[in-house]
Design an enzyme around this catalytic site. Structure first.
Site, short mmCIF file in Angstrom:
data_model
loop_
_atom_site.label_atom_id
_atom_site.label_comp_id
_atom_site.label_asym_id
_atom_site.label_seq_id
_atom_site.Cartn_x
_atom_site.Cartn_y
_atom_site.Cartn_z
N GLU A 81 0.87 -1.18 0.00
CA GLU A 81 0.00 0.00 0.00
C GLU A 81 0.91 1.22 0.00
O GLU A 81 1.61 1.49 0.97
CB GLU A 81 -0.90 -0.02 1.25
CG GLU A 81 -1.79 1.20 1.40
CD GLU A 81 -2.55 1.20 2.76
OE1 GLU A 81 -2.90 0.10 3.26
OE2 GLU A 81 -2.75 2.29 3.30
N ARG A 134 1.21 10.05 1.16
CA ARG A 134 1.77 10.93 2.18
C ARG A 134 3.09 11.52 1.68
O ARG A 134 3.80 12.20 2.40
CB ARG A 134 2.02 10.15 3.47
CG ARG A 134 0.72 9.87 4.21
CD ARG A 134 0.99 9.64 5.67
NE ARG A 134 0.87 8.25 6.02
CZ ARG A 134 1.35 7.73 7.13
NH1 ARG A 134 2.02 8.46 7.97
NH2 ARG A 134 1.17 6.46 7.37
N LYS A 183 -10.79 -1.05 6.77
CA LYS A 183 -9.50 -0.95 7.47
C LYS A 183 -9.79 -0.57 8.92
O LYS A 183 -10.37 0.49 9.17
CB LYS A 183 -8.65 0.14 6.80
CG LYS A 183 -7.38 0.52 7.54
CD LYS A 183 -6.51 1.42 6.68
CE LYS A 183 -5.24 1.83 7.40
NZ LYS A 183 -4.21 2.31 6.46
O1 LIG Z 1 -1.64 6.54 6.05
C1 LIG Z 1 -2.73 6.02 6.28
O2 LIG Z 1 -3.68 6.09 5.50
C2 LIG Z 1 -2.98 5.32 7.54
O3 LIG Z 1 -4.05 4.87 7.77
C3 LIG Z 1 -1.90 5.20 8.50
C4 LIG Z 1 -1.01 3.96 8.34
O4 LIG Z 1 -1.73 2.86 7.92
C5 LIG Z 1 -0.30 3.78 9.61
O5 LIG Z 1 0.60 4.84 9.69
C6 LIG Z 1 0.36 2.47 9.82
O6 LIG Z 1 1.55 2.65 10.56
P1 LIG Z 1 2.08 1.63 11.66
O7 LIG Z 1 1.23 1.85 12.86
O8 LIG Z 1 3.50 2.08 11.90
O9 LIG Z 1 2.01 0.27 11.10
#
Ligand SMILES: O=C(O)C(=O)C[C@H](O)[C@H](O)COP(=O)(O)O
Length: 232
Positions: free
Chosen positions: A51, A55, A139
């Site tokens: 994915e 960002r 999600k």
């Molecule tokens: O960017 C997005 O659309 C999100 O929903 C956020 C990411 O899925 C999280 O940043 C996952 O990050 P971890 O917690 O480090 O695995």
């Protein structure tokens, strides 16, 4: 280009890919070239998709480069917060879209562009809304902070048919707990290819983490199959 032809095929592909993969690397890439190296590093570890979050400014070009050059690799577009980012993802050839929350306008736009879309939810009301708006997979974000597997078990009472992709705070050691829940198709997370490894160009470590995740998923699935056979 409209992208509708490719997206129609991808509509069944997101859930199938998630169910098969069990784990989805969530990545922030800084260039198309880096994304190609990353796709190869993940594939070398046995993971067949990722994915790519919107960002970073490189997201659309990265998705285009990987979908063009690595046709067997599944590329979702993440952090799709606006209709404009949905358009950019479709035009880049993304196989599916993901968002951390549920925005009805963004969902409707993704549907109108034929993009299979996974909206986010962290509560019963948000899950209810996402399902009512037609989401096939939701999600669960931020998974660990919102309650983790205890939340999933609680939601499975009133929403037994909801199919979830928990993401947020999940690491490889958490996979057995999450993937043992029938509603969980796959877990997302940044731990496989975090920004520091990408910036350092440490693709060997990314392959090692991908292989560890893929092995963990395989072991969990094998054990579940054996238990199913013994129980049957
Ligand atoms: O960017 C997005 O659309 C999100 O929903 C956020 C990411 O899925 C999280 O940043 C996952 O990050 P971890 O917690 O480090 O695995």
């Amino acid at each position: 280009m409209t992208g509708s032809g490719a997206a129609a095929g991808a509509a069944t592909r997101a859930a199938d890919y998630l169910a098969q993969a069990g784990v989805v690397p969530v990545v922030v890439v800084s260039s198309a070239d880096q994304a190609l190296h990353l796709a190869d590093a993940l594939a070398a570890g046995g993971l067949t998709g990722m994915e790519v979050t919107f960002r970073s400014a490189a997201a659309a070009a990265a998705i285009r480069a990987v979908t063009d050059a690595r046709p067997g690799f599944v590329v979702g577009a993440g952090t799709l917060l606006t209709t404009a980012s949905v358009d950019a993802a479709v035009e880049a050839g993304a196989h599916f879209g993901v968002a951390p929350g549920t925005n009805p306008e963004v969902l409707a736009h993704a549907a109108s562009r034929g993009l299979d879309f996974i909206p986010g939810a962290a509560t019963a009301s948000e899950l209810d809304r996402a399902l009512a708006l037609g989401a096939d997979v939701v999600k669960l974000f931020p998974a660990e902070a919102a309650g983790g597997v205890a939340l999933i078990d609680a939601l499975a009472g009133p929403y037994p048919h909801a199919r979830l992709m928990p993401t947020g705070g999940i690491r490889v050691d958490d996979l057995p707990r999450y993937l043992s829940r029938p509603s969980v198709l796959a877990c997302g997370g940044t731990w496989i290819a975090p920004r520091d490894l990408l910036e350092a160009g440490d693709f060997a470590e990314i392959t090692r983490r991908a292989a560890s995740a893929a092995d963990t998923v395989r072991t969990i699935r094998d054990n579940a199959r054996k238990e199913h056979h013994h129980g049957a």
